[in-house]
Design a protein around this motif. Structure first.
Motif, PDB file in Angstrom:
ATOM      1  N   UNK A   1     -59.829  25.830 128.015  1.00  0.00           N
ATOM      2  CA  UNK A   1     -59.957  26.957 127.106  1.00  0.00           C
ATOM      3  C   UNK A   1     -59.784  26.428 125.686  1.00  0.00           C
ATOM      4  N   UNK A   2     -60.031  27.279 124.737  1.00  0.00           N
ATOM      5  CA  UNK A   2     -59.870  26.891 123.347  1.00  0.00           C
ATOM      6  C   UNK A   2     -58.428  27.104 122.910  1.00  0.00           C
ATOM      7  N   UNK A   3     -57.516  26.647 123.726  1.00  0.00           N
ATOM      8  CA  UNK A   3     -56.097  26.807 123.429  1.00  0.00           C
ATOM      9  C   UNK A   3     -55.742  25.994 122.189  1.00  0.00           C
ATOM     10  N   UNK A   4     -54.820  26.507 121.429  1.00  0.00           N
ATOM     11  CA  UNK A   4     -54.321  25.811 120.248  1.00  0.00           C
ATOM     12  C   UNK A   4     -52.809  25.645 120.449  1.00  0.00           C
ATOM     13  N   UNK A   5     -52.291  24.546 119.924  1.00  0.00           N
ATOM     14  CA  UNK A   5     -50.896  24.215 120.183  1.00  0.00           C
ATOM     15  C   UNK A   5     -50.084  24.073 118.899  1.00  0.00           C
ATOM     16  N   UNK A   6     -48.848  24.488 119.003  1.00  0.00           N
ATOM     17  CA  UNK A   6     -47.851  24.383 117.945  1.00  0.00           C
ATOM     18  C   UNK A   6     -46.756  23.469 118.476  1.00  0.00           C
ATOM     19  N   UNK A   7     -46.347  22.506 117.669  1.00  0.00           N
ATOM     20  CA  UNK A   7     -45.305  21.561 118.082  1.00  0.00           C
ATOM     21  C   UNK A   7     -44.008  21.826 117.339  1.00  0.00           C
ATOM     22  N   UNK A   8     -42.923  21.773 118.071  1.00  0.00           N
ATOM     23  CA  UNK A   8     -41.584  21.749 117.485  1.00  0.00           C
ATOM     24  C   UNK A   8     -40.986  20.421 117.912  1.00  0.00           C
ATOM     25  N   UNK A   9     -40.756  19.565 116.947  1.00  0.00           N
ATOM     26  CA  UNK A   9     -40.258  18.221 117.223  1.00  0.00           C
ATOM     27  C   UNK A   9     -38.880  18.081 116.593  1.00  0.00           C
ATOM     28  N   UNK A  10     -37.903  17.713 117.404  1.00  0.00           N
ATOM     29  CA  UNK A  10     -36.557  17.443 116.914  1.00  0.00           C
ATOM     30  C   UNK A  10     -36.331  15.951 117.088  1.00  0.00           C
ATOM     31  N   UNK A  11     -36.315  15.245 115.976  1.00  0.00           N
ATOM     32  CA  UNK A  11     -36.219  13.794 116.019  1.00  0.00           C
ATOM     33  C   UNK A  11     -34.803  13.266 116.110  1.00  0.00           C
ATOM     34  N   UNK A  12     -33.885  13.989 115.535  1.00  0.00           N
ATOM     35  CA  UNK A  12     -32.509  13.490 115.508  1.00  0.00           C
ATOM     36  C   UNK A  12     -32.431  12.215 114.693  1.00  0.00           C
ATOM     37  N   UNK A  13     -31.700  11.237 115.181  1.00  0.00           N
ATOM     38  CA  UNK A  13     -31.522   9.963 114.487  1.00  0.00           C
ATOM     39  C   UNK A  13     -32.781   9.094 114.547  1.00  0.00           C
ATOM     40  N   UNK A  14     -33.633   9.392 115.513  1.00  0.00           N
ATOM     41  CA  UNK A  14     -34.824   8.585 115.755  1.00  0.00           C
ATOM     42  C   UNK A  14     -36.033   9.200 115.036  1.00  0.00           C
ATOM     43  N   UNK A  15     -36.804   8.383 114.324  1.00  0.00           N
ATOM     44  CA  UNK A  15     -38.005   8.871 113.659  1.00  0.00           C
ATOM     45  C   UNK A  15     -39.181   8.755 114.626  1.00  0.00           C
ATOM     46  N   UNK A  16     -39.602   9.888 115.164  1.00  0.00           N
ATOM     47  CA  UNK A  16     -40.688   9.876 116.145  1.00  0.00           C
ATOM     48  C   UNK A  16     -41.955  10.528 115.600  1.00  0.00           C
ATOM     49  N   UNK A  17     -41.985  10.861 114.337  1.00  0.00           N
ATOM     50  CA  UNK A  17     -43.128  11.572 113.767  1.00  0.00           C
ATOM     51  C   UNK A  17     -44.428  10.795 113.885  1.00  0.00           C
ATOM     52  N   UNK A  18     -44.375   9.470 113.763  1.00  0.00           N
ATOM     53  CA  UNK A  18     -45.603   8.674 113.828  1.00  0.00           C
ATOM     54  C   UNK A  18     -46.259   8.733 115.202  1.00  0.00           C
ATOM     55  N   UNK A  19     -45.495   9.036 116.239  1.00  0.00           N
ATOM     56  CA  UNK A  19     -46.061   9.127 117.589  1.00  0.00           C
ATOM     57  C   UNK A  19     -46.956  10.361 117.743  1.00  0.00           C
ATOM     58  N   UNK A  20     -46.804  11.321 116.840  1.00  0.00           N
ATOM     59  CA  UNK A  20     -47.552  12.570 116.945  1.00  0.00           C
ATOM     60  C   UNK A  20     -48.598  12.736 115.849  1.00  0.00           C
ATOM     61  N   UNK A  21     -48.654  11.829 114.901  1.00  0.00           N
ATOM     62  CA  UNK A  21     -49.556  11.981 113.762  1.00  0.00           C
ATOM     63  C   UNK A  21     -51.031  12.037 114.165  1.00  0.00           C
ATOM     64  N   UNK A  22     -51.437  11.299 115.192  1.00  0.00           N
ATOM     65  CA  UNK A  22     -52.844  11.284 115.592  1.00  0.00           C
ATOM     66  C   UNK A  22     -53.334  12.629 116.132  1.00  0.00           C
ATOM     67  N   UNK A  23     -52.428  13.481 116.546  1.00  0.00           N
ATOM     68  CA  UNK A  23     -52.814  14.750 117.151  1.00  0.00           C
ATOM     69  C   UNK A  23     -53.144  15.832 116.125  1.00  0.00           C
ATOM     70  N   UNK A  24     -52.958  15.509 114.847  1.00  0.00           N
ATOM     71  CA  UNK A  24     -53.279  16.458 113.780  1.00  0.00           C
ATOM     72  C   UNK A  24     -54.648  16.132 113.197  1.00  0.00           C
TER      73      UNK A  24
END
Length: 117
Positions: free
Chosen positions: A26-49
């Motif tokens: 389906x044409x589902x769209x997704x919203x992410x809530x990412x809690x990184x804490x002490x670890x920087x994990x933002x780069x793991x999700x950058x390609x999905x934008x």
């Protein structure tokens, strides 16, 4: 006899409808809530934008306590954590995945890649 014939025709029609139903994404769209804490994990999700994926919005929090306070309903136990919500185009969001395993979240999002047409 007529009842049996009607029943058999009805079952065949039902089987035909079920068999022909679409299995396409389906044409589902997704919203992410990412809690990184002490670890920087933002780069793991950058390609999905990008236009290749169905992620339309995200929120990245670094403080676990703030995340727990802001989203008490989701009972966030630890960081890092990723929550993936399916949006229906409006504000209503349905939780599709809650995980503390970053690779599991990445795999889920990789499966949202749009087919190139």
């Amino acid at each position: 006899m007529k009842k049996r014939l009607i029943l058999i025709c009805s079952l065949l029609l039902l089987a035909l409808i079920i068999g022909c139903s679409s299995n396409e994404k389906t044409d589902a769209k997704y919203y992410l809530l990412i809690i990184g804490g002490e670890e920087n994990i933002s780069e793991k999700f950058s390609e999905f934008f990008s236009n290749e994926y169905s992620v339309v919005k995200s929120e990245y929090l670094t403080d676990l306590d703030i995340a727990k306070e802001k989203y008490p309903k989701y009972e966030i136990e630890k960081a890092p954590a990723v929550f993936i919500f399916e949006t229906g185009g409006g504000e209503l969001k349905q939780l599709k995945l809650k995980t503390y395993d970053i690779e599991e979240a990445v795999q889920f999002l990789e499966n949202t890649k749009k087919d190139s047409k």
